[in-house]
Design a protein around this motif. Structure first.
Motif, short mmCIF file in Angstrom:
data_model
loop_
_atom_site.label_atom_id
_atom_site.label_comp_id
_atom_site.label_asym_id
_atom_site.label_seq_id
_atom_site.Cartn_x
_atom_site.Cartn_y
_atom_site.Cartn_z
N PRO A 165 -4.56 3.96 -6.04
CA PRO A 165 -3.18 3.84 -6.51
C PRO A 165 -2.30 5.05 -6.21
CG PRO A 165 -4.64 4.32 -8.36
CD PRO A 165 -5.52 4.08 -7.16
N GLU A 166 -2.92 6.21 -5.94
CA GLU A 166 -2.13 7.42 -5.69
C GLU A 166 -1.59 7.47 -4.27
OE1 GLU A 166 -5.57 7.89 -6.39
OE2 GLU A 166 -5.33 7.86 -8.55
N ASN A 167 -2.16 6.69 -3.37
CA ASN A 167 -1.72 6.74 -1.97
C ASN A 167 -1.73 5.34 -1.33
OD1 ASN A 167 -4.49 6.40 -1.60
ND2 ASN A 167 -4.79 8.58 -1.32
N PHE A 168 -1.21 4.41 -2.07
CA PHE A 168 -1.15 3.02 -1.61
C PHE A 168 -0.34 2.93 -0.32
CE2 PHE A 168 0.94 -1.27 -2.04
CZ PHE A 168 -0.15 -1.99 -1.62
N VAL A 169 -0.88 2.35 0.70
CA VAL A 169 -0.29 2.14 2.03
C VAL A 169 0.38 3.40 2.60
CG1 VAL A 169 -0.12 -0.38 1.87
CG2 VAL A 169 1.83 1.01 1.15
N ASP A 170 -0.22 4.55 2.36
CA ASP A 170 0.32 5.80 2.93
C ASP A 170 0.46 5.72 4.45
OD1 ASP A 170 0.63 7.12 0.53
OD2 ASP A 170 -0.95 8.60 0.88
N GLY A 171 -0.39 4.94 5.09
CA GLY A 171 -0.34 4.82 6.55
C GLY A 171 1.03 4.37 7.04
N ILE A 172 1.71 3.53 6.28
CA ILE A 172 3.06 3.10 6.66
C ILE A 172 3.98 4.32 6.76
CG2 ILE A 172 5.14 1.86 5.90
CD1 ILE A 172 3.27 -0.27 4.67
N GLY A 173 3.92 5.19 5.75
CA GLY A 173 4.76 6.38 5.76
C GLY A 173 4.42 7.33 6.89
N LEU A 174 3.14 7.50 7.17
CA LEU A 174 2.72 8.38 8.26
C LEU A 174 3.23 7.86 9.60
CD1 LEU A 174 -0.94 9.01 7.06
CD2 LEU A 174 0.93 10.67 7.03
N LEU A 175 3.11 6.56 9.83
CA LEU A 175 3.60 5.98 11.07
C LEU A 175 5.13 6.05 11.15
CD1 LEU A 175 1.20 2.92 11.49
CD2 LEU A 175 1.24 5.01 12.86
N ALA A 176 5.80 5.80 10.03
CA ALA A 176 7.27 5.88 10.02
C ALA A 176 7.74 7.28 10.40
CB ALA A 176 7.82 5.48 8.65
N ASP A 177 7.12 8.29 9.82
CA ASP A 177 7.49 9.68 10.16
C ASP A 177 7.33 9.94 11.65
OD1 ASP A 177 8.02 10.18 7.48
OD2 ASP A 177 6.15 11.29 7.13
N PHE A 178 6.21 9.49 12.21
CA PHE A 178 5.96 9.73 13.62
C PHE A 178 6.99 9.02 14.50
CE2 PHE A 178 4.39 8.43 17.71
CZ PHE A 178 4.05 9.66 18.26
N PHE A 179 7.22 7.73 14.27
CA PHE A 179 8.12 6.98 15.14
C PHE A 179 9.58 7.40 14.96
CE2 PHE A 179 4.35 4.37 15.60
CZ PHE A 179 4.37 4.14 16.96
N GLU A 180 9.96 7.79 13.76
CA GLU A 180 11.32 8.32 13.58
C GLU A 180 11.49 9.64 14.34
OE1 GLU A 180 13.09 6.63 9.41
OE2 GLU A 180 11.64 8.27 9.25
N SER A 181 10.47 10.48 14.33
CA SER A 181 10.56 11.75 15.06
C SER A 181 10.65 11.52 16.56
CB SER A 181 9.38 12.67 14.72
OG SER A 181 8.19 12.20 15.29
N ALA A 182 10.19 10.36 17.05
CA ALA A 182 10.30 10.00 18.46
C ALA A 182 11.63 9.32 18.77
CB ALA A 182 9.14 9.10 18.87
N GLY A 183 12.48 9.16 17.76
CA GLY A 183 13.81 8.61 17.97
C GLY A 183 13.99 7.15 17.62
N ALA A 184 12.94 6.47 17.19
CA ALA A 184 13.04 5.05 16.85
C ALA A 184 13.71 4.87 15.48
CB ALA A 184 11.67 4.41 16.83
N GLN A 185 14.28 3.70 15.29
CA GLN A 185 14.87 3.33 14.01
C GLN A 185 13.87 2.43 13.28
OE1 GLN A 185 18.31 0.79 14.31
NE2 GLN A 185 18.49 0.55 12.11
N VAL A 186 13.48 2.82 12.06
CA VAL A 186 12.55 2.02 11.28
C VAL A 186 13.33 0.88 10.61
CG1 VAL A 186 10.97 1.99 9.31
CG2 VAL A 186 10.95 3.91 10.90
N VAL A 187 12.85 -0.34 10.81
CA VAL A 187 13.44 -1.54 10.20
C VAL A 187 12.34 -2.28 9.45
CG1 VAL A 187 15.24 -1.74 11.99
CG2 VAL A 187 13.08 -2.97 12.27
#
Length: 168
Positions: free
Chosen positions: A95-117
């Motif tokens: 419960p402390e890190n539920f679906v953290d992978g989504i956030g990790l991937l979002a950070d990476f793709f945003e840093s590459a210039g993509a827009q998260v939708v």
């Protein structure tokens, strides 16, 4: 609809099943499945829209195939591209890190210039924390196959309907 690539680990059973269900939900606006285990920079740059997915492992980590791939993708230029993220997690067991992978991937793709939708509501989930949260919403589709598998198909259908509009 613009050309869409659906990236996930095809060797991981639950993620692969979800990926196939997402592809089926797109129907004739089909998204191409791309194995993350075999993907490289060219595959990500080939598509206008990206759907990426991963389970969250252990205490908030990405699966090893993403950990090995992301450093190779550091020079990706994704300006003008849209990325939607789906993630699997266990809100009762972790419960402390539920679906953290989504956030990790979002950070990476945003840093590459993509827009998260494809942001989704947290309503109907019970957890303590997640790196996948921003402004009270998940940065993608959060799925809990361990505790809420009965809600998965409806969540996917709603999300794909949303993505078809956002990807247009």
């Amino acid at each position: 609809m613009k050309k869409t690539g659906l990236f996930y680990g095809v060797s991981t059973k639950k993620t692969a099943l979800i990926g196939k269900e997402i592809q089926e939900a797109f129907g004739e606006d089909k998204a191409d499945i791309v194995s993350v285990e075999e993907a490289g920079k060219n595959e990500f740059e080939r598509y206008d829209n990206l759907i990426v997915g991963a389970s969250t492992w252990f205490d908030g980590e990405l699966p090893s195939y993403w950990d090995e791939l992301l450093p190779e993708l550091d020079s990706l230029k994704l300006k003008g591209k849209k990325v939607a993220i789906f993630g699997l997690g266990d809100q009762e067991g972790y419960p402390e890190n539920f679906v953290d992978g989504i956030g990790l991937l979002a950070d990476f793709f945003e840093s590459a210039g993509a827009q998260v939708v494809g942001l989704t509501s947290t309503e109907g989930y019970t957890f303590e924390g997640s790196r996948a949260l921003r402004d009270g919403k998940f940065l993608g589709l959060a799925l809990d196959q361990e505790n809420q598998s009965d809600k998965t198909s409806a969540r996917i259908a709603d999300w794909v309907k949303q993505l078809k509009k956002e990807f247009a």
